[in-house]
Design an enzyme around this catalytic site. Structure first.
Site, PDB file in Angstrom:
ATOM      1  N   HIS A 160       0.823  -1.226   0.000  1.00 25.38           N
ATOM      2  CA  HIS A 160       0.000   0.000   0.000  1.00 25.38           C
ATOM      3  C   HIS A 160       0.851   1.267   0.000  1.00 25.38           C
ATOM      4  O   HIS A 160       0.337   2.356  -0.278  1.00 25.38           O
ATOM      5  CB  HIS A 160      -0.943   0.030   1.204  1.00 25.38           C
ATOM      6  CG  HIS A 160      -1.980  -1.046   1.193  1.00 25.38           C
ATOM      7  ND1 HIS A 160      -2.897  -1.180   0.173  1.00 25.38           N
ATOM      8  CD2 HIS A 160      -2.238  -2.058   2.074  1.00 25.38           C
ATOM      9  CE1 HIS A 160      -3.685  -2.222   0.429  1.00 25.38           C
ATOM     10  NE2 HIS A 160      -3.300  -2.776   1.561  1.00 25.38           N
ATOM     11  N   ASP A 196      -2.515 -10.498  -2.462  1.00 29.09           N
ATOM     12  CA  ASP A 196      -3.080 -10.049  -1.186  1.00 29.09           C
ATOM     13  C   ASP A 196      -4.572  -9.731  -1.382  1.00 29.09           C
ATOM     14  O   ASP A 196      -4.991  -9.352  -2.483  1.00 29.09           O
ATOM     15  CB  ASP A 196      -2.324  -8.806  -0.718  1.00 29.09           C
ATOM     16  CG  ASP A 196      -2.703  -8.338   0.679  1.00 29.09           C
ATOM     17  OD1 ASP A 196      -1.934  -8.609   1.619  1.00 29.09           O
ATOM     18  OD2 ASP A 196      -3.770  -7.687   0.830  1.00 29.09           O
ATOM     19  N   HIS A 198      -6.148  -7.231  -0.467  1.00 29.36           N
ATOM     20  CA  HIS A 198      -6.332  -5.803  -0.753  1.00 29.36           C
ATOM     21  C   HIS A 198      -5.536  -5.398  -1.992  1.00 29.36           C
ATOM     22  O   HIS A 198      -4.420  -5.886  -2.204  1.00 29.36           O
ATOM     23  CB  HIS A 198      -5.876  -4.971   0.447  1.00 29.36           C
ATOM     24  CG  HIS A 198      -6.538  -5.361   1.741  1.00 29.36           C
ATOM     25  ND1 HIS A 198      -5.954  -6.247   2.626  1.00 29.36           N
ATOM     26  CD2 HIS A 198      -7.733  -5.010   2.261  1.00 29.36           C
ATOM     27  CE1 HIS A 198      -6.763  -6.414   3.665  1.00 29.36           C
ATOM     28  NE2 HIS A 198      -7.849  -5.670   3.466  1.00 29.36           N
ATOM     29  N   ASP A 285      -4.218 -12.947   3.440  1.00 27.80           N
ATOM     30  CA  ASP A 285      -5.501 -12.499   4.015  1.00 27.80           C
ATOM     31  C   ASP A 285      -6.676 -12.894   3.120  1.00 27.80           C
ATOM     32  O   ASP A 285      -7.821 -12.539   3.390  1.00 27.80           O
ATOM     33  CB  ASP A 285      -5.510 -10.990   4.322  1.00 27.80           C
ATOM     34  CG  ASP A 285      -4.805 -10.143   3.292  1.00 27.80           C
ATOM     35  OD1 ASP A 285      -4.499 -10.650   2.188  1.00 27.80           O
ATOM     36  OD2 ASP A 285      -4.563  -8.948   3.570  1.00 27.80           O
TER      37      ASP A 285
HETATM   38  C1  SP5 Z   1      -1.120  -5.141   3.793  1.00 31.59           C
HETATM   39  C2  SP5 Z   1      -2.569  -5.197   4.151  1.00 31.59           C
HETATM   40  O1  SP5 Z   1      -3.175  -6.262   4.097  1.00 31.59           O
HETATM   41  N1  SP5 Z   1      -3.140  -4.066   4.568  1.00 31.59           N
HETATM   42  C3  SP5 Z   1      -4.517  -4.012   4.903  1.00 31.59           C
HETATM   43  C4  SP5 Z   1      -4.908  -2.706   5.478  1.00 31.59           C
HETATM   44  C5  SP5 Z   1      -6.348  -2.732   5.872  1.00 31.59           C
HETATM   45  N2  SP5 Z   1      -6.675  -1.610   6.652  1.00 31.59           N
HETATM   46  C6  SP5 Z   1      -8.080  -1.483   6.969  1.00 31.59           C
HETATM   47  C7  SP5 Z   1      -8.433  -2.377   8.114  1.00 31.59           C
HETATM   48  C8  SP5 Z   1      -9.879  -2.337   8.445  1.00 31.59           C
HETATM   49  C9  SP5 Z   1     -10.120  -3.170   9.662  1.00 31.59           C
HETATM   50  N3  SP5 Z   1     -11.411  -3.718   9.629  1.00 31.59           N
HETATM   51  C10 SP5 Z   1     -11.695  -4.448  10.829  1.00 31.59           C
HETATM   52  C11 SP5 Z   1     -12.884  -5.320  10.644  1.00 31.59           C
HETATM   53  C12 SP5 Z   1     -13.182  -6.024  11.959  1.00 31.59           C
HETATM   54  N4  SP5 Z   1     -14.315  -6.890  11.821  1.00 31.59           N
HETATM   55 ZN    ZN Z   2      -4.136  -7.209   2.632  1.00 29.93          ZN
END
Ligand code: SP5
Ligand code: ZN
Length: 345
Positions: A160, A196, A198, A285
């Protein structure tokens, strides 16, 4: 297959992150790497190596020097400001605001150099991220020296992070640093496959106008999934890079066969590009049990992914990205690497 392990990853240790109006326990934690290391020690796939220091120059090939200077000094400045706990940005220069003037205020520069409030900066974040990039470069050296594949076990992740911003738990874009270093070592065409959950917005942006590094990504649809503001199917590259970027956004909850269909489409694009090196942004993930993601891959699918990538026949560098089902990520990563190693033989 050898692993380069960033032994300093634990210096980046956030306790909390913002989520829906409150601080919740951080997802991107040191235990993630410990579980992978334990799996690789229990069932070794090859030697474990420490990173060799390649210095700042390879990072400066990808990131703005002013951004790297900011990261290096950020914790000290936060302390001088009286910051308590981890550092978070609180203001950003969106659209009609100016981002061409670097303010003196540290709070302002936190916003200038970041994309979200979900990425705590801690006392050892810079050192952990610096050695993560060095680990990626050391793993690349193994592949350049003739190894069929190598794996870089590091955190924080990287995909990211853009040329001049952090976010999504990422500070230094290890995949971009490694791909650029491979170009600088003389490889004409480098492919990056980002699996990934994301979208790898930082990596895409860094190479968006270039025809020498192909970026392909399979990820949760940015209509509903982080990072929201990039990763759509119509992003195909620009200028000289038009046609060298391919996104495969998939809806939440998609079944595994459709995920592998997208993989085949992405690989078809990479095969036409005919790369001399494949860099894999390996986030796990995509696992069904991941606490922040919504795909359903499991151990057999991770092994199948590794096997499939091996059959392409390209020198391959795996870099650790996301994966937050902490106790499962060790064996999930192991399955990918073992699948690759067995099929590569
Ligand atoms: C590298 C990578 O996988 N980065 C991911 C960043 C995601 N950031 C947003 C996280 C949002 C957290 N949501 C929590 C949901 C709980 N049920
Ligand atoms: Zn990710």
């Amino acid at each position: 297959m050898k692993t380069v392990f960033n032994g300093r990853h634990g210096l980046h240790a956030a306790t909390h992150e913002f989520f829906r109006g409150r601080l919740v326990p951080a997802f991107e934690i040191p235990a993630r790497a410990d579980f992978v290391l334990n799996a690789l020690r229990e069932r070794p796939l090859g030697e474990l190596l420490a990173p060799v220091d390649h210095g700042m120059a390879p990072l400066e090939r990808v990131h703005a020097p002013a951004y790297l200077r900011f990261l290096q000094g950020a914790w000290d400045e936060w302390q001088q400001l009286g910051g308590e706990g981890d550092a978070f940005p609180a203001v950003w220069p969106v659209r009609t605001l100016r981002s061409d003037v670097e303010p003196r205020s540290f709070a302002a520069r936190m916003g200038l150099y970041s994309m979200d409030s979900g990425t705590p900066l801690t006392s050892g974040s810079w050192e952990a991220a610096y050695w993560g990039a060095q680990s990626a470069l050391t793993a690349l050296d193994q592949v350049l020296a003739g190894e069929r594949g190598a794996y870089c076990l590091t955190r924080p992740p990287g995909h990211h992070a853009g040329a001049d911003f952090f976010g999504g738990y990422c500070f230094v874009n290890n995949a971009a640093v490694a791909a650029q270093a491979a170009r600088d070592a003389g490889l004409a065409r480098v492919a990056i496959l980002d699996v990934d959950y994301h979208h790898g917005n930082g990596t895409q942006a860094i190479f968006y106008e270039r025809a020498d590094v192909f970026f392909a990504s399979i990820h949760g649809d940015p209509q509903t999934e982080y990072p929201f503001f990039l990763g759509h199917a119509d992003e195909q590259g620009a200028g000289a890079g038009l046609g060298f970027n391919a996104n495969f956004p998939l809806p939440v909850g998609v079944d595994n066969e459709r995920w592998f269909d997208a993989l085949e489409q992405a690989l078809g694009r990479l095969q036409a590009f005919d790369p001399q090196l494949l860099v894999v942004s390996l986030g796990v993930d995509t696992y069904g049990g991941d606490p922040i993601s919504h795909f359903k891959l499991d151990r057999p699918e991770f092994a199948r992914l590794g096997e499939r990538l091996a059959r392409l026949g390209w020198p391959t560098l795996f870099l650790q990205e996301g994966g937050y089902a902490t106790e499962a990520i060790g064996w999930n990563v192991h399955a990918v690497l073992q699948g690759f190693a067995q099929a590569a033989r």
